[in-house]
Structure formats: C-alpha cells, structure tokens
Design a protein around this motif. Structure first.
Motif, PDB file in Angstrom:
ATOM      1  N   THR A 190      15.300 -11.966  28.974  1.00 25.35           N
ATOM      2  CA  THR A 190      15.470 -10.940  27.937  1.00 25.35           C
ATOM      3  C   THR A 190      16.494 -11.364  26.901  1.00 25.35           C
ATOM      4  O   THR A 190      16.278 -11.229  25.693  1.00 25.35           O
ATOM      5  CB  THR A 190      15.908  -9.600  28.574  1.00 25.35           C
ATOM      6  N   LEU A 191      17.623 -11.912  27.370  1.00 30.85           N
ATOM      7  CA  LEU A 191      18.671 -12.354  26.454  1.00 30.85           C
ATOM      8  C   LEU A 191      18.208 -13.544  25.607  1.00 30.85           C
ATOM      9  O   LEU A 191      18.537 -13.633  24.423  1.00 30.85           O
ATOM     10  CB  LEU A 191      19.938 -12.725  27.232  1.00 30.85           C
ATOM     11  N   ASN A 192      17.456 -14.445  26.212  1.00 29.58           N
ATOM     12  CA  ASN A 192      16.970 -15.619  25.479  1.00 29.58           C
ATOM     13  C   ASN A 192      16.074 -15.219  24.311  1.00 29.58           C
ATOM     14  O   ASN A 192      16.080 -15.865  23.261  1.00 29.58           O
ATOM     15  CB  ASN A 192      16.209 -16.567  26.409  1.00 29.58           C
ATOM     16  N   LYS A 193      15.314 -14.160  24.489  1.00 30.83           N
ATOM     17  CA  LYS A 193      14.442 -13.693  23.408  1.00 30.83           C
ATOM     18  C   LYS A 193      15.261 -13.180  22.233  1.00 30.83           C
ATOM     19  O   LYS A 193      14.909 -13.410  21.074  1.00 30.83           O
ATOM     20  CB  LYS A 193      13.522 -12.575  23.919  1.00 30.83           C
ATOM     21  N   SER A 194      16.345 -12.476  22.538  1.00 26.18           N
ATOM     22  CA  SER A 194      17.182 -11.899  21.484  1.00 26.18           C
ATOM     23  C   SER A 194      18.172 -12.899  20.909  1.00 26.18           C
ATOM     24  O   SER A 194      18.564 -12.790  19.748  1.00 26.18           O
ATOM     25  CB  SER A 194      17.964 -10.706  22.028  1.00 26.18           C
ATOM     26  N   LEU A 195      18.573 -13.876  21.728  1.00 26.23           N
ATOM     27  CA  LEU A 195      19.597 -14.845  21.317  1.00 26.23           C
ATOM     28  C   LEU A 195      19.070 -16.266  21.495  1.00 26.23           C
ATOM     29  O   LEU A 195      19.552 -17.018  22.354  1.00 26.23           O
ATOM     30  CB  LEU A 195      20.865 -14.649  22.159  1.00 26.23           C
ATOM     31  N   PRO A 196      18.082 -16.673  20.706  1.00 22.49           N
ATOM     32  CA  PRO A 196      17.451 -17.986  20.909  1.00 22.49           C
ATOM     33  C   PRO A 196      18.389 -19.173  20.697  1.00 22.49           C
ATOM     34  O   PRO A 196      18.142 -20.254  21.225  1.00 22.49           O
ATOM     35  CB  PRO A 196      16.318 -17.988  19.881  1.00 22.49           C
ATOM     36  N   SER A 197      19.473 -18.978  19.941  1.00 26.26           N
ATOM     37  CA  SER A 197      20.404 -20.078  19.672  1.00 26.26           C
ATOM     38  C   SER A 197      21.567 -20.133  20.665  1.00 26.26           C
ATOM     39  O   SER A 197      22.457 -20.964  20.530  1.00 26.26           O
ATOM     40  CB  SER A 197      20.974 -19.945  18.253  1.00 26.26           C
ATOM     41  N   CYS A 198      21.534 -19.239  21.637  1.00 23.60           N
ATOM     42  CA  CYS A 198      22.644 -19.136  22.578  1.00 23.60           C
ATOM     43  C   CYS A 198      22.328 -19.866  23.884  1.00 23.60           C
ATOM     44  O   CYS A 198      21.245 -19.681  24.472  1.00 23.60           O
ATOM     45  CB  CYS A 198      22.950 -17.663  22.882  1.00 23.60           C
ATOM     46  N   THR A 199      23.274 -20.679  24.372  1.00 22.01           N
ATOM     47  CA  THR A 199      23.146 -21.322  25.673  1.00 22.01           C
ATOM     48  C   THR A 199      23.736 -20.386  26.714  1.00 22.01           C
ATOM     49  O   THR A 199      24.935 -20.067  26.663  1.00 22.01           O
ATOM     50  CB  THR A 199      23.888 -22.667  25.689  1.00 22.01           C
ATOM     51  N   ILE A 200      22.918 -19.942  27.654  1.00 25.12           N
ATOM     52  CA  ILE A 200      23.368 -18.992  28.679  1.00 25.12           C
ATOM     53  C   ILE A 200      23.573 -19.726  29.984  1.00 25.12           C
ATOM     54  O   ILE A 200      22.662 -20.363  30.510  1.00 25.12           O
ATOM     55  CB  ILE A 200      22.356 -17.850  28.848  1.00 25.12           C
ATOM     56  N   THR A 201      24.780 -19.664  30.511  1.00 22.95           N
ATOM     57  CA  THR A 201      25.106 -20.275  31.803  1.00 22.95           C
ATOM     58  C   THR A 201      25.363 -19.162  32.791  1.00 22.95           C
ATOM     59  O   THR A 201      26.288 -18.362  32.634  1.00 22.95           O
ATOM     60  CB  THR A 201      26.365 -21.166  31.692  1.00 22.95           C
TER      61      THR A 201
END
Length: 201
Positions: free
Chosen positions: A185-196
């Motif tokens: 869900t977060l990747n869809k909203s924040l495509p430029s963000c690397t989530i660890t």
C-alpha cells in the motif's frame, strides 16, 4: 510465615504498588506539561526555536540547518534572529514527545530527517498528525520509527501522504500486522521511497 509476617509483607507490597502508581502518575503528568503548546512562545521566537525548545524539554535532539552538531541541551540552544534558525533534523530517541505537542511541528519548513526510537508515548495519533502537517509533508525525506510499542498499521498507513519521503525505516514494531500488504500500500503512494521493514514487525 506467621500472621504478623504476612501482614507486614502485604503492607510492603501495597506500599510498593502505591509508590509505583505515584511515580507513573507523576511522570505522565510531567510529560503532559512538557507537551503543552505555547502559542505565544511560537509567535515570540518563531516556529523553529519554539519547536526546538519543546523537543529538548522532552529529551529529543535537534540539528539546525548549516550546523554540524546536534543540540541536546536546552540551555545551549543557539541564539540569533528567528528567521535564521531552521530545524533540519530531529532525533526523538527515548523522548517523551506525544501527540499533544505535535502542533509545534506546524510551520517547520526545512525538516529533512526525523527519528522516533523507543518513544513510549508515540502512537498512531502522532503519526496521523505528522502526516497532515503541510510543511512536514513537503519537506520530510527520511523517517525512522523503531521500538515504539503503541504504533500499529493505522499510524504507518497514514504516512502515505509524505510525498517527498525517500527513506522509511520501520523496526521492532509489535503492533504491525500484515506487513506485506502494508508495504504494498505504501509503495503505491510513495513510489520513490525505499521502505525497510524489520522482518520481526
């Protein structure tokens, strides 16, 4: 153990419990006082200085734009015109900040980096409030939320509005469930963000 011994033990337990309750109530009250927003102070010294004072009162640290060092001592904050002192990074490790004081963050336009680590009062409400502060939404690039036991999917999901976020680190958050779906869900909203995300979340 005879009757007198049992009575003495019971009194000790009751006194110990009362002492713990008093200490817990006292610290809750004190933290509440530290997080009261002083709007007159914000007008007087500007949002960045007032926010720095709040953060340091609560045990956090700040780094100002064009400064290399972190400031942790309330009495050694730099002086100067309010329009030349801008918070660039906040380290809330082991601090008592919570939602009541988050209005201090409103108007901070240069915060790039923010860490919440072992913040026992940090909750979903705090993260939801953070995600609605226009200045923070526009500036924040790096966010860490670690070992904050009151944070759940609800709070992390609210971060989808932080459109300029480039790095999001989530670690040791027992309240996080269905982590795969949350990251998706977060990747869809924040495509430029690397989530660890810590696998243990």
């Amino acid at each position: 153990m005879n009757l007198i011994g049992r009575q003495q033990l019971r009194r000790q337990v009751l006194v110990g419990d009362a002492t713990k309750l008093f200490k817990r109530s006292f610290w809750t009250w004190l933290n509440s006082v530290f997080n009261i927003v002083d709007h007159e102070r914000i007008k007087e010294v500007g949002p960045d200085r007032a926010a720095a004072e709040w953060l340091l009162r609560c045990g956090a640290a700040v780094r100002f734009k064009s400064f290399d060092k972190w400031h942790k001592d309330y009495n050694h904050l730099p002086t100067g015109p309010p329009d030349r002192l801008y918070i660039e990074a906040i380290d809330g490790t082991d601090s008592c900040i919570y939602s009541r004081g988050f209005d201090y963050l409103d108007g901070l336009q240069y915060v790039l980096w923010l860490r919440f680590h072992r913040c026992m009062y940090l909750s979903d409400t705090c993260l939801e409030r953070l995600a609605t502060i226009d200045s923070m939404v526009a500036s924040l690039q790096h966010l860490e939320v670690k070992s904050c036991g009151n944070v759940t999917n609800r709070g992390i999901s609210a971060l989808h509005t932080l459109r300029n976020l480039q790095s999001l680190i989530l670690f040791d958050l027992p309240g996080i469930k269905n982590q795969g779906m949350l990251v998706q869900t977060l990747n869809k909203s924040l495509p430029s963000c690397t989530i660890t995300l810590d696998p243990g979340c």
